[in-house]
Scaffold this motif. Structure first.
Motif, PDB file in Angstrom:
ATOM      1  N   PHE A  18       0.608  -1.335  -0.032  1.00 30.80           N
ATOM      2  CA  PHE A  18      -0.307  -0.215   0.136  1.00 30.80           C
ATOM      3  C   PHE A  18       1.014   1.159   0.011  1.00 30.80           C
ATOM      4  CE2 PHE A  18      -2.522   3.148   2.031  1.00 30.80           C
ATOM      5  CZ  PHE A  18      -3.702   3.097   1.396  1.00 30.80           C
ATOM      6  N   ARG A  19       2.163   1.269   0.443  1.00 31.07           N
ATOM      7  CA  ARG A  19       2.872   2.329   0.522  1.00 31.07           C
ATOM      8  C   ARG A  19       3.545   2.492  -0.800  1.00 31.07           C
ATOM      9  NH1 ARG A  19       4.438  -0.337   5.205  1.00 31.07           N
ATOM     10  NH2 ARG A  19       3.401   0.306   7.186  1.00 31.07           N
ATOM     11  N   GLU A  20       3.702   1.560  -1.461  1.00 33.67           N
ATOM     12  CA  GLU A  20       4.227   1.766  -3.016  1.00 33.67           C
ATOM     13  C   GLU A  20       3.198   2.260  -3.979  1.00 33.67           C
ATOM     14  OE1 GLU A  20       6.270  -1.992  -3.577  1.00 33.67           O
ATOM     15  OE2 GLU A  20       7.420  -1.943  -1.900  1.00 33.67           O
ATOM     16  N   PRO A  21       3.905   2.955  -5.152  1.00 34.77           N
ATOM     17  CA  PRO A  21       3.025   3.247  -6.275  1.00 34.77           C
ATOM     18  C   PRO A  21       2.652   2.117  -6.843  1.00 34.77           C
ATOM     19  CG  PRO A  21       4.902   4.647  -6.155  1.00 34.77           C
ATOM     20  CD  PRO A  21       5.009   3.606  -5.154  1.00 34.77           C
ATOM     21  N   GLN A  22       3.145   0.886  -6.856  1.00 30.00           N
ATOM     22  CA  GLN A  22       3.015  -0.023  -7.783  1.00 30.00           C
ATOM     23  C   GLN A  22       1.430  -0.713  -7.478  1.00 30.00           C
ATOM     24  OE1 GLN A  22       5.759   0.281  -6.586  1.00 30.00           O
ATOM     25  NE2 GLN A  22       7.125   0.429  -8.166  1.00 30.00           N
ATOM     26  N   GLY A  81      -5.126 -12.507 -14.256  1.00 31.18           N
ATOM     27  CA  GLY A  81      -4.447 -11.294 -13.896  1.00 31.18           C
ATOM     28  C   GLY A  81      -3.229 -11.509 -12.839  1.00 31.18           C
ATOM     29  N   GLU A  82      -3.253 -12.341 -11.855  1.00 28.29           N
ATOM     30  CA  GLU A  82      -2.429 -12.628 -10.993  1.00 28.29           C
ATOM     31  C   GLU A  82      -1.047 -13.182 -11.596  1.00 28.29           C
ATOM     32  OE1 GLU A  82      -1.553 -14.865  -6.494  1.00 28.29           O
ATOM     33  OE2 GLU A  82      -3.341 -15.195  -7.778  1.00 28.29           O
ATOM     34  N   ALA A  83      -1.488 -13.940 -12.720  1.00 28.97           N
ATOM     35  CA  ALA A  83      -0.305 -14.575 -13.573  1.00 28.97           C
ATOM     36  C   ALA A  83       0.385 -13.684 -14.299  1.00 28.97           C
ATOM     37  CB  ALA A  83      -1.057 -16.007 -14.207  1.00 28.97           C
ATOM     38  N   ILE A  84      -0.063 -12.789 -14.892  1.00 27.46           N
ATOM     39  CA  ILE A  84       0.512 -11.654 -15.700  1.00 27.46           C
ATOM     40  C   ILE A  84       1.310 -10.741 -14.796  1.00 27.46           C
ATOM     41  CG2 ILE A  84      -0.017  -9.970 -17.512  1.00 27.46           C
ATOM     42  CD1 ILE A  84      -2.191 -11.595 -18.606  1.00 27.46           C
ATOM     43  N   LEU A  85       0.418 -10.078 -13.991  1.00 21.96           N
ATOM     44  CA  LEU A  85       0.960  -9.003 -13.351  1.00 21.96           C
ATOM     45  C   LEU A  85       1.907  -9.564 -12.291  1.00 21.96           C
ATOM     46  CD1 LEU A  85       0.637  -5.826 -12.641  1.00 21.96           C
ATOM     47  CD2 LEU A  85      -0.628  -6.497 -10.759  1.00 21.96           C
ATOM     48  N   GLY A  86       1.916 -10.644 -11.816  1.00 20.13           N
ATOM     49  CA  GLY A  86       3.160 -11.351 -10.944  1.00 20.13           C
ATOM     50  C   GLY A  86       4.509 -11.362 -11.609  1.00 20.13           C
ATOM     51  N   GLN A  89       5.615  -7.481 -10.366  1.00 12.59           N
ATOM     52  CA  GLN A  89       5.508  -7.129  -8.840  1.00 12.59           C
ATOM     53  C   GLN A  89       4.624  -7.859  -8.166  1.00 12.59           C
ATOM     54  OE1 GLN A  89       2.875  -3.390 -10.004  1.00 12.59           O
ATOM     55  NE2 GLN A  89       1.766  -4.354  -8.679  1.00 12.59           N
ATOM     56  N   HIS A  90       4.723  -7.438  -6.953  1.00 13.78           N
ATOM     57  CA  HIS A  90       3.775  -8.419  -5.885  1.00 13.78           C
ATOM     58  C   HIS A  90       2.209  -8.274  -6.210  1.00 13.78           C
ATOM     59  CE1 HIS A  90       7.427  -9.051  -3.489  1.00 13.78           C
ATOM     60  NE2 HIS A  90       7.624  -8.033  -3.239  1.00 13.78           N
ATOM     61  N   THR A  91       1.556  -9.441  -5.979  1.00 18.06           N
ATOM     62  CA  THR A  91       0.026  -9.405  -6.200  1.00 18.06           C
ATOM     63  C   THR A  91      -0.818  -9.763  -4.908  1.00 18.06           C
ATOM     64  OG1 THR A  91       0.232 -11.632  -7.126  1.00 18.06           O
ATOM     65  CG2 THR A  91       0.391 -10.072  -8.717  1.00 18.06           C
ATOM     66  N   HIS A  92      -0.177  -9.368  -3.927  1.00 19.32           N
ATOM     67  CA  HIS A  92      -0.950  -9.781  -2.555  1.00 19.32           C
ATOM     68  C   HIS A  92      -2.293  -9.318  -2.426  1.00 19.32           C
ATOM     69  CE1 HIS A  92       3.277  -9.249  -1.329  1.00 19.32           C
ATOM     70  NE2 HIS A  92       3.295 -10.433  -1.220  1.00 19.32           N
ATOM     71  N   LEU A  93      -2.753  -8.365  -2.992  1.00 17.43           N
ATOM     72  CA  LEU A  93      -4.318  -7.912  -3.252  1.00 17.43           C
ATOM     73  C   LEU A  93      -4.918  -9.264  -3.920  1.00 17.43           C
ATOM     74  CD1 LEU A  93      -6.508  -6.174  -2.358  1.00 17.43           C
ATOM     75  CD2 LEU A  93      -5.995  -4.797  -4.356  1.00 17.43           C
ATOM     76  N   LEU A  94      -4.628  -9.616  -5.190  1.00 20.06           N
ATOM     77  CA  LEU A  94      -5.347 -10.717  -6.016  1.00 20.06           C
ATOM     78  C   LEU A  94      -5.192 -11.880  -5.085  1.00 20.06           C
ATOM     79  CD1 LEU A  94      -4.570  -8.156  -7.813  1.00 20.06           C
ATOM     80  CD2 LEU A  94      -4.549 -10.111  -9.549  1.00 20.06           C
TER      81      LEU A  94
END
Length: 437
Positions: A18-22, A81-86, A89-94
């Motif tokens: 949450f603290r990061e722009p990504q 989306g988790e497979a592509i975005l991962g 970067q991190h995908t902890h929200l997904l």
């Protein structure tokens, strides 16, 4: 001490993201997945439910299944989306949303299966409502156990509880796994049989009796397969069923021969098409319209609304009068007596015309009037007519015919003779002596 490592780690990772722009990429990916799932579910609903009569088979169950589409598609898009975005970067929200949306999809799919299997005409009883709430609570408890990391501890605790069964010992975990396997296989078989029956009933080119017999046979086969599969999953040797099969055969031969005969007769009725749902029949002292043909019994609805449950054995072994087997028209008559001074050649065509104007009277074959007999009181006439909808009752149409004939008799001033009785006294009333005191 409870293991809360998964939940603690996930919350900490989300706080760091949450603290990061990504983190905005994760939020955007979730929004896009939800929007695509919502739009695609709408498109699929319109595609399968707009339909024409020719697409009735595809239409079955889609409206009720549409509630499952949205969370199921959300799971698919979140996984993609988790497979592509991962990769970047991190995908902890997904990762957090995936089991939550998945549990919602499981709950709605469970509701869909249960309602399509056990509910009738879309109505849900109290038991089904309680079961659905209990099922939802269990699924959410499973989600909580997953996030808290208590699944391994719970499974280990259940496996440690051992129950003695005869000479063997079975853990509580094995019992629960076996029970769930049996229930799931049987419920899936019942759902598949209900879906098969619904699809068969929509086929316009197939006879109704053949539809019923195929649905009954399919239901029995699916339940049998489900029982065999569930027993195999549990680990029961199927060879032990040979003893049970022999005992069942002896029981059917002696104590259950009437029931077995009714079941066999039910399949005979459905296969030889001697009657169908909607036929008007009379068997023994029962008559009415066939509303249900089951494998053991047939339901007749009488003209007074009362329903009679007839064993199929009676319909095979007893004579059955079917008013609508090949031809639904039924002949009816009404009689009247006119005086000898009546002009028969004039009145008989008028009687036919009056009857032909009554609703529900068939014009082909047309009504007809006959001179039946030279009676002691007058000329005995009979008016015959046909109706094409005996399932709507015959008393009402006979009443309308008689009222039409009575109106004609009043208009034409036709004389209806009736027997006259003359009473002759053996002595005058005045000569009768009073009784002695």
């Amino acid at each position: 001490m409870m293991n809360t490592q998964i939940l603690t780690t996930l919350i900490a990772d989300l706080a760091d993201d949450f603290r990061e722009p990504q983190f905005l990429w994760q939020v955007g990916t979730v929004a896009i997945c939800f929007l695509m799932a919502w739009q695609l579910s709408r498109v699929l609903r319109r595609l399968f439910t707009r339909g024409e009569p020719t697409h009735g088979v595809m239409h079955i169950g889609v409206e009720s299944f549409s509630r499952v589409l949205s969370p199921a598609l959300n799971m698919v898009f979140l996984g993609v989306g988790e497979a592509i975005l991962g990769r970047w970067q991190h995908t902890h929200l997904l990762t957090l949303l995936f089991p939550i949306i998945g549990s919602l999809a499981i709950i709605r799919f469970g509701f869909y299966i249960v309602r399509k299997t056990f509910s009738r005409q879309g109505r849900i009883g109290t038991f089904l409502a309680v079961f659905e709430k209990l099922f939802a609570v269990l699924v959410w408890i499973g989600v909580v156990l997953h996030f808290t990391g208590l699944w391994p501890d719970l499974l280990a605790a259940l496996d440690d509880i051992v129950l003695p069964v005869g000479k063997n010992k079975i853990s509580l975990l094995n019992i629960l796994q076996a029970s769930i396997s049996v229930v799931l296989t049987i419920v899936i078989a019942l759902w598949a049989s209900a879906a098969l029956e619904a699809r068969l009933m929509l086929l316009p080119s197939m006879h109704s009796s053949l539809k019923v017999v195929l649905s009954r046979v399919g239901r029995a086969l699916l339940i049998l397969i489900a029982i065999l599969v569930s027993l195999t999953i549990v680990g029961i040797d199927l060879t032990v069923l040979s003893v049970f099969g022999g005992a069942l055969g002896v029981g059917l031969g002696f104590g259950l021969q009437k029931i077995a005969s009714s079941y066999v007769s039910g399949f005979i009725i459905l296969l030889d098409r001697s009657m169908s749902i909607g036929d008007m029949i009379t068997v023994d002292k029962f008559n009415g319209r066939v509303t249900q043909i089951n494998t053991r019994y047939t339901v007749l609805q009488g003209f007074d609304g009362a329903e009679s449950v007839i064993p199929n054995e009676m319909l095979v072994s007893s004579p059955v009068q079917n008013f609508s087997l090949t031809n639904r028209t039924v002949a009816m008559t009404t009689d009247l007596v006119v005086s000898y001074q009546t002009d028969i050649e004039k009145i008989m065509p008028l009687l036919v015309d009056a009857v032909a104007k009554v609703d529900r009277i068939a014009q082909d074959p047309a009504p007809a009037a006959y001179l039946m007999k030279f009676g002691s009181d007058g000329l005995e006439l009979r008016v015959g007519f046909w109706i094409i909808d005996p399932e709507n009752g015959r008393t009402s149409v006979l009443s309308h015919v008689n009222r039409a004939l009575w109106q004609l008799i009043q208009e034409q001033e036709i004389n209806l003779p009736y027997p006259q009785r003359v009473v002759t006294l053996s002595s005058p009333l005045g000569n009768i002596a009073p009784p002695a005191r």
